[in-house]
Design an enzyme around this catalytic site. Structure first.
Site, PDB file in Angstrom:
ATOM      1  N   CYS A   2       0.795  -0.927  -0.131  1.00 39.76           N
ATOM      2  CA  CYS A   2      -0.075   0.066  -0.014  1.00 39.76           C
ATOM      3  C   CYS A   2       0.955   1.178   0.114  1.00 39.76           C
ATOM      4  O   CYS A   2       1.803   1.363   0.857  1.00 39.76           O
ATOM      5  CB  CYS A   2      -1.010   0.091   1.434  1.00 39.76           C
ATOM      6  SG  CYS A   2      -2.165  -1.037   1.150  1.00 39.76           S
ATOM      7  N   ARG A  27       4.499  -1.175  -4.601  1.00 42.84           N
ATOM      8  CA  ARG A  27       3.910  -1.516  -3.104  1.00 42.84           C
ATOM      9  C   ARG A  27       2.626  -2.176  -3.072  1.00 42.84           C
ATOM     10  O   ARG A  27       2.284  -2.738  -2.241  1.00 42.84           O
ATOM     11  CB  ARG A  27       4.112  -0.215  -2.323  1.00 42.84           C
ATOM     12  CG  ARG A  27       5.113   0.318  -1.980  1.00 42.84           C
ATOM     13  CD  ARG A  27       4.828   1.686  -1.208  1.00 42.84           C
ATOM     14  NE  ARG A  27       4.696   1.409   0.094  1.00 42.84           N
ATOM     15  CZ  ARG A  27       5.622   1.560   1.033  1.00 42.84           C
ATOM     16  NH1 ARG A  27       6.825   1.953   0.507  1.00 42.84           N
ATOM     17  NH2 ARG A  27       5.362   1.465   2.324  1.00 42.84           N
ATOM     18  N   TRP A  74      -2.617  -2.812  -1.763  1.00 43.98           N
ATOM     19  CA  TRP A  74      -2.256  -4.382  -1.422  1.00 43.98           C
ATOM     20  C   TRP A  74      -3.159  -4.983  -0.426  1.00 43.98           C
ATOM     21  O   TRP A  74      -3.028  -4.814   0.689  1.00 43.98           O
ATOM     22  CB  TRP A  74      -0.805  -4.709  -1.230  1.00 43.98           C
ATOM     23  CG  TRP A  74      -0.496  -6.180  -1.256  1.00 43.98           C
ATOM     24  CD1 TRP A  74      -0.297  -7.013  -2.453  1.00 43.98           C
ATOM     25  CD2 TRP A  74      -0.418  -6.989  -0.395  1.00 43.98           C
ATOM     26  NE1 TRP A  74      -0.107  -8.322  -1.854  1.00 43.98           N
ATOM     27  CE2 TRP A  74      -0.073  -8.395  -0.502  1.00 43.98           C
ATOM     28  CE3 TRP A  74      -0.733  -7.124   1.105  1.00 43.98           C
ATOM     29  CZ2 TRP A  74      -0.021  -9.533   0.208  1.00 43.98           C
ATOM     30  CZ3 TRP A  74      -0.501  -8.211   2.075  1.00 43.98           C
ATOM     31  CH2 TRP A  74      -0.313  -9.288   1.695  1.00 43.98           C
ATOM     32  N   ASN A  98      -2.141   2.478   4.932  1.00 46.98           N
ATOM     33  CA  ASN A  98      -1.342   1.369   4.888  1.00 46.98           C
ATOM     34  C   ASN A  98      -1.180   0.836   6.281  1.00 46.98           C
ATOM     35  O   ASN A  98      -0.851   1.231   7.350  1.00 46.98           O
ATOM     36  CB  ASN A  98      -0.001   1.812   4.396  1.00 46.98           C
ATOM     37  CG  ASN A  98       1.086   0.904   4.405  1.00 46.98           C
ATOM     38  OD1 ASN A  98       2.191   1.209   4.505  1.00 46.98           O
ATOM     39  ND2 ASN A  98       0.824  -0.371   4.511  1.00 46.98           N
ATOM     40  N   GLY A  99      -1.394  -0.657   6.292  1.00 51.68           N
ATOM     41  CA  GLY A  99      -1.260  -1.394   7.764  1.00 51.68           C
ATOM     42  C   GLY A  99      -2.518  -2.135   7.788  1.00 51.68           C
ATOM     43  O   GLY A  99      -3.500  -2.263   6.925  1.00 51.68           O
ATOM     44  N   GLU A 479      16.755 -19.747  -3.730  1.00 50.34           N
ATOM     45  CA  GLU A 479      16.439 -18.619  -4.264  1.00 50.34           C
ATOM     46  C   GLU A 479      15.917 -18.634  -5.961  1.00 50.34           C
ATOM     47  O   GLU A 479      15.374 -17.887  -6.180  1.00 50.34           O
ATOM     48  CB  GLU A 479      17.633 -17.573  -4.271  1.00 50.34           C
ATOM     49  CG  GLU A 479      17.696 -16.129  -5.051  1.00 50.34           C
ATOM     50  CD  GLU A 479      16.559 -15.280  -4.541  1.00 50.34           C
ATOM     51  OE1 GLU A 479      15.728 -15.624  -3.736  1.00 50.34           O
ATOM     52  OE2 GLU A 479      16.352 -14.112  -5.339  1.00 50.34           O
ATOM     53  N   LYS A 483      12.526 -17.331  -7.212  1.00 49.61           N
ATOM     54  CA  LYS A 483      12.425 -16.364  -8.204  1.00 49.61           C
ATOM     55  C   LYS A 483      11.460 -16.726  -9.387  1.00 49.61           C
ATOM     56  O   LYS A 483      10.506 -16.147  -9.896  1.00 49.61           O
ATOM     57  CB  LYS A 483      13.527 -16.021  -8.872  1.00 49.61           C
ATOM     58  CG  LYS A 483      14.533 -15.237  -8.242  1.00 49.61           C
ATOM     59  CD  LYS A 483      14.260 -13.666  -8.145  1.00 49.61           C
ATOM     60  CE  LYS A 483      13.263 -13.440  -7.212  1.00 49.61           C
ATOM     61  NZ  LYS A 483      14.131 -12.879  -5.892  1.00 49.61           N
ATOM     62  N   GLU A 486       7.849 -16.741  -8.022  1.00 53.43           N
ATOM     63  CA  GLU A 486       7.453 -15.483  -7.901  1.00 53.43           C
ATOM     64  C   GLU A 486       6.737 -14.890  -9.201  1.00 53.43           C
ATOM     65  O   GLU A 486       5.626 -14.421  -9.239  1.00 53.43           O
ATOM     66  CB  GLU A 486       8.317 -14.412  -7.369  1.00 53.43           C
ATOM     67  CG  GLU A 486       8.526 -14.516  -5.827  1.00 53.43           C
ATOM     68  CD  GLU A 486       9.653 -13.790  -5.476  1.00 53.43           C
ATOM     69  OE1 GLU A 486      10.975 -13.742  -5.982  1.00 53.43           O
ATOM     70  OE2 GLU A 486       9.436 -12.730  -4.589  1.00 53.43           O
ATOM     71  N   HIS A 502      16.140 -38.311  -0.010  1.00 55.01           N
ATOM     72  CA  HIS A 502      15.404 -38.631   1.148  1.00 55.01           C
ATOM     73  C   HIS A 502      13.787 -38.224   0.815  1.00 55.01           C
ATOM     74  O   HIS A 502      12.906 -37.957   1.815  1.00 55.01           O
ATOM     75  CB  HIS A 502      15.872 -37.784   2.363  1.00 55.01           C
ATOM     76  CG  HIS A 502      17.354 -38.292   2.744  1.00 55.01           C
ATOM     77  ND1 HIS A 502      17.551 -39.605   3.382  1.00 55.01           N
ATOM     78  CD2 HIS A 502      18.208 -37.672   2.559  1.00 55.01           C
ATOM     79  CE1 HIS A 502      18.605 -39.535   3.505  1.00 55.01           C
ATOM     80  NE2 HIS A 502      19.293 -38.590   3.137  1.00 55.01           N
ATOM     81  N   LYS A 602       5.968  -5.315  -3.048  1.00 58.23           N
ATOM     82  CA  LYS A 602       7.241  -5.027  -2.464  1.00 58.23           C
ATOM     83  C   LYS A 602       7.209  -4.311  -0.973  1.00 58.23           C
ATOM     84  O   LYS A 602       5.887  -3.882  -0.723  1.00 58.23           O
ATOM     85  CB  LYS A 602       7.939  -4.234  -3.289  1.00 58.23           C
ATOM     86  CG  LYS A 602       9.502  -4.558  -3.294  1.00 58.23           C
ATOM     87  CD  LYS A 602       9.965  -3.701  -4.467  1.00 58.23           C
ATOM     88  CE  LYS A 602      11.515  -4.211  -4.382  1.00 58.23           C
ATOM     89  NZ  LYS A 602      12.127  -5.689  -4.635  1.00 58.23           N
TER      90      LYS A 602
HETATM   91  N1  HGA Z   1      -5.622  -3.081   5.474  1.00 59.14           N
HETATM   92  C1  HGA Z   1      -6.083  -2.291   4.458  1.00 59.14           C
HETATM   93  C2  HGA Z   1      -4.539  -1.443   3.868  1.00 59.14           C
HETATM   94  C3  HGA Z   1      -3.755  -2.879   3.359  1.00 59.14           C
HETATM   95  C4  HGA Z   1      -2.253  -2.548   3.404  1.00 59.14           C
HETATM   96  O1  HGA Z   1      -1.659  -1.575   3.838  1.00 59.14           O
HETATM   97  N2  HGA Z   1      -1.603  -3.411   2.676  1.00 59.14           N
HETATM   98  O2  HGA Z   1      -0.093  -3.439   2.811  1.00 59.14           O
HETATM   99  C5  HGA Z   1      -6.560  -2.780   3.393  1.00 59.14           C
HETATM  100  O3  HGA Z   1      -6.750  -3.914   3.147  1.00 59.14           O
HETATM  101  O4  HGA Z   1      -7.211  -2.026   2.446  1.00 59.14           O
END
Ligand code: HGA
Length: 607
Positions: A2, A27, A74, A98-99, A479, A483, A486, A502, A602
């Site tokens: 985010c 992000r 995100w 964000n969070g 790694e 990669k 991902e 094994h 990221k």
């Molecule tokens: N929880 C919020 C923000 C998501 C966030 O910061 N992601 O890194 C949401 O889901 O919109």
């Protein structure tokens, strides 16, 4: 994860907010949105998916306004839909976040019981309701935010905008990054200095618990006790041009190709090649008292830590524990006096790693960090800051940050060994000589790009791919597999070569390519024996080795990729390159979104 940006400016902000989101899109790219205020009208545009969808909406229905906030998401709570996209609006207030608000459920239930209705499934929307409730009770925007912040548990960076206050933005942070930027008659909020780079280089980093009131003329910052505080302003040194793909098709490709230069740049601040000495940026740090090292990281950084464990134990003879950050605190690790806890993170903001750092600090450990952002939270909380100089890494799959981490960790291991009296002058000179050769050897590895590209269509057809390595090259197998997963979405696993028999050898048939990473050196013969066990069962082997290794063991493989002959110490740095390139070309062959792979983001700032 985010990205947040806010501008309180003199001219229309929508275009600049969108440009800021472009710099933050790495992000998160589940959805994006912008809100602005003009003449008492709050207007917003939101769109599901990549930023281009929002850009199209804004082109069709432009927004006017000299104050605004914007977000790239995100998703953690609620599907990646337009309804769940930020900014969220409730009454007078709109905000981006964000969070994770960990106590959102009881807050939401209580707000619903009061008769409020929610327009999204996000945790974020409760914050807008709480602030709106305080505004309705007659508090000013500043007092409303001040009253609500202590009610929130979890992690947040927040930016608030108010319909009737076109002269005001409010930002707050706890456990997620937020910076303030200063312009000419304008001020800004951003998740990082990179987002603000075209607007200003004059930046102040908010501390944990800080909240800031922005007007066009200045910013007042308060700490968690609501005292007005000064946070130093710094000149970020980042420029608008720093996130440019140049002639490359993808950021990831550019970043792979940049590695010799940025690894040399990084080594430049850890080695004195002429004197044959290792020298850390904080030379006075006392390693002699360190009796145990605990390395904690996530993802690709964890694999760098895994290589470091080999090096620290081999050179400094110091015992090393290694943990993924999301597990570390929960296994109740025994952290005794004389312990150094080492945290590795590209962004320096990775939530799991940051929480682990604070846990280790509380348990009396000395704290060392290897980060690519020297102003990050981890950097600011470290006793020993060991920056990498990779420059901004935009591709979501880490490449150049990883090899720069390896370079720093090799220098750290040598420094440690010297401090412990385990390294003679000649041995130190030898290590410095080999490390100084790494950038040229990585260049020679990149020169095999065409061959690797030619191999990609073959691997792109596979459903499963195995990677094998031994010793410090085992993390390169992990790694390589990471990669590939991902960015190409092919199932891949990395295994210690000797562990194959094994279990995973049961998977081998002619449809499963096996990538064997086997530089010449003391472990070569053993790895090749494991490779032959695979071949004996019809497995299709791609051998990555040097000319000598290929001459000895290349027969019967479906392909070989030749690396320069290097000392085992620098092999992980060099052999990282072909596994990155292979994943890259396979992803391109499959047509996936290389720089923004699905479901990933990221800078993982949520736990
Ligand atoms: N929880 C919020 C923000 C998501 C966030 O910061 N992601 O890194 C949401 O889901 O919109």
């Amino acid at each position: 994860m985010c990205g947040i940006i806010g501008i309180i400016g003199r001219e229309d902000v929508a275009d600049r907010l969108l440009a800021g989101l472009r710099r933050l899109e790495y992000r998160g790219y589940d959805s994006a949105g912008v809100a602005v205020v003009e003449n008492g009208v709050l207007a917003r545009r939101r769109a599901e998916g990549k930023l281009d969808n929002l850009a199209r909406k804004l082109a069709a229905e432009p927004l006017d306004g000299t104050v605004g906030i914007a977000h790239t998401r995100w998703a953690t709570h609620g599907a990646p839909t337009e309804d769940n996209a930020h900014p969220h609006v409730v009454g007078e207030v709109t905000l981006v976040h964000n969070g994770i608000i960990e106590n959102f459920k009881p807050l939401r239930d209580a707000l619903i019981a009061e008769g409020r209705t929610f327009a999204s499934q996000t945790d974020t929307e409760v914050v807008a309701h709480l602030v709106d409730r305080e505004l309705q009770r007659g508090l000013s925007p500043v007092d409303a935010v001040k009253k609500v912040l202590p009610q929130l548990h979890g992690a947040f960076a927040l930016a608030f905008l108010f319909r009737s206050h076109p002269d005001l933005l409010i930002g707050a942070r706890l456990g997620a990054p937020l910076v303030v930027g200063y312009g000419e008659g304008e001020t800004y909020l951003g998740s990082d200095a990179l987002a603000l780079a075209p607007l200003t280089q004059k930046i102040a980093y908010l501390d944990e618990g800080d909240w800031a009131v922005l007007t066009r003329d200045g910013v007042t910052i308060h700490d968690r006790d609501n005292q007005v505080v000064d946070r130093p302003t710094t000149i970020s040194g980042l420029t608008g041009a720093m996130i440019d793909k140049g002639n490359h098709r993808h950021f990831m490709q550019k970043e792979i190709f940049e590695q010799p230069v940025v690894v040399a740049q990084t080594l430049g601040s850890y080695l004195r090649p002429l004197a044959g000495e290792v020298s850390l940026p904080i030379p006075e740090f006392d390693f002699t008292q360190i009796r145990r090292v605990t390395i904690v990281a996530c993802g690709t950084s964890f694999y760098a830590g895994m290589v470091a464990k080999y090096w620290f134990e081999q050179f400094a003879r110091v015992p090393v524990d290694l943990d993924v950050a999301s597990e570390f605190r929960y296994r109740e690790p025994v952290l005794e006096d004389g312990g150094l806890a080492l945290f590795i993170s590209q962004s320096g903001e990775t939530a799991d790693t940051l929480a682990a750092l604070r846990h280790a600090r509380a348990a009396g450990q000395k704290i060392a960090v290897v980060v690519n952002v020297p102003t990050s939270s981890m950097a600011r909380e470290a006793d020993l800051l060991l920056p990498t100089h990779a420059g901004p890494e935009i591709g979501v799959a880490s490449t150049k940050a990883f090899t720069c981490q390896l370079a720093v960790l090799a220098a750290l291991a040598a420094n440690f060994a010297r401090a412990k009296g385990r390294l003679s002058r000649e041995e130190e000179q030898e290590i410095v000589r080999h490390l100084a050769e790494a950038p040229a050897a990585m260049n020679a590895a990149i020169a095999h790009d065409d061959e690797i590209e030619a191999l990609a269509p073959l691997i792109a057809k596979a459903r499963d791919v195995l990677y094998l390595g031994r010793g410090p090259d085992y993390p390169m197998a992990l790694e390589g597999a990471l990669k590939l997963k991902e960015i190409s979405y092919i199932h891949a696993e990395g295994y210690a070569a000797g562990e194959m028999k094994h279990g995973p050898i049961a998977l081998i048939d002619e449809h499963v390519p096996v990538i064997v990473i086997a530089p010449s050196g003391p472990l070569f013969d053993k790895t090749v024996s494991n490779m032959q066990e695979v071949q004996a069962r019809g497995g299709k082997v791609v051998l990555i080795s040097d000319a000598e290794g290929i001459a000895a063991a290349g027969e019967g493989t479906i392909a070989t990729i030749e690396m320069p002959r290097v000392h085992p110490l620098i092999a992980p740095l060099v052999y990282a390159v072909p596994v990155q390139l292979l994943a890259y070309h396979v992803a391109v062959a499959k047509g996936t979104d290389v720089d923004q792979p699905r479901n990933l983001a990221k800078s993982v700032t949520v736990e």
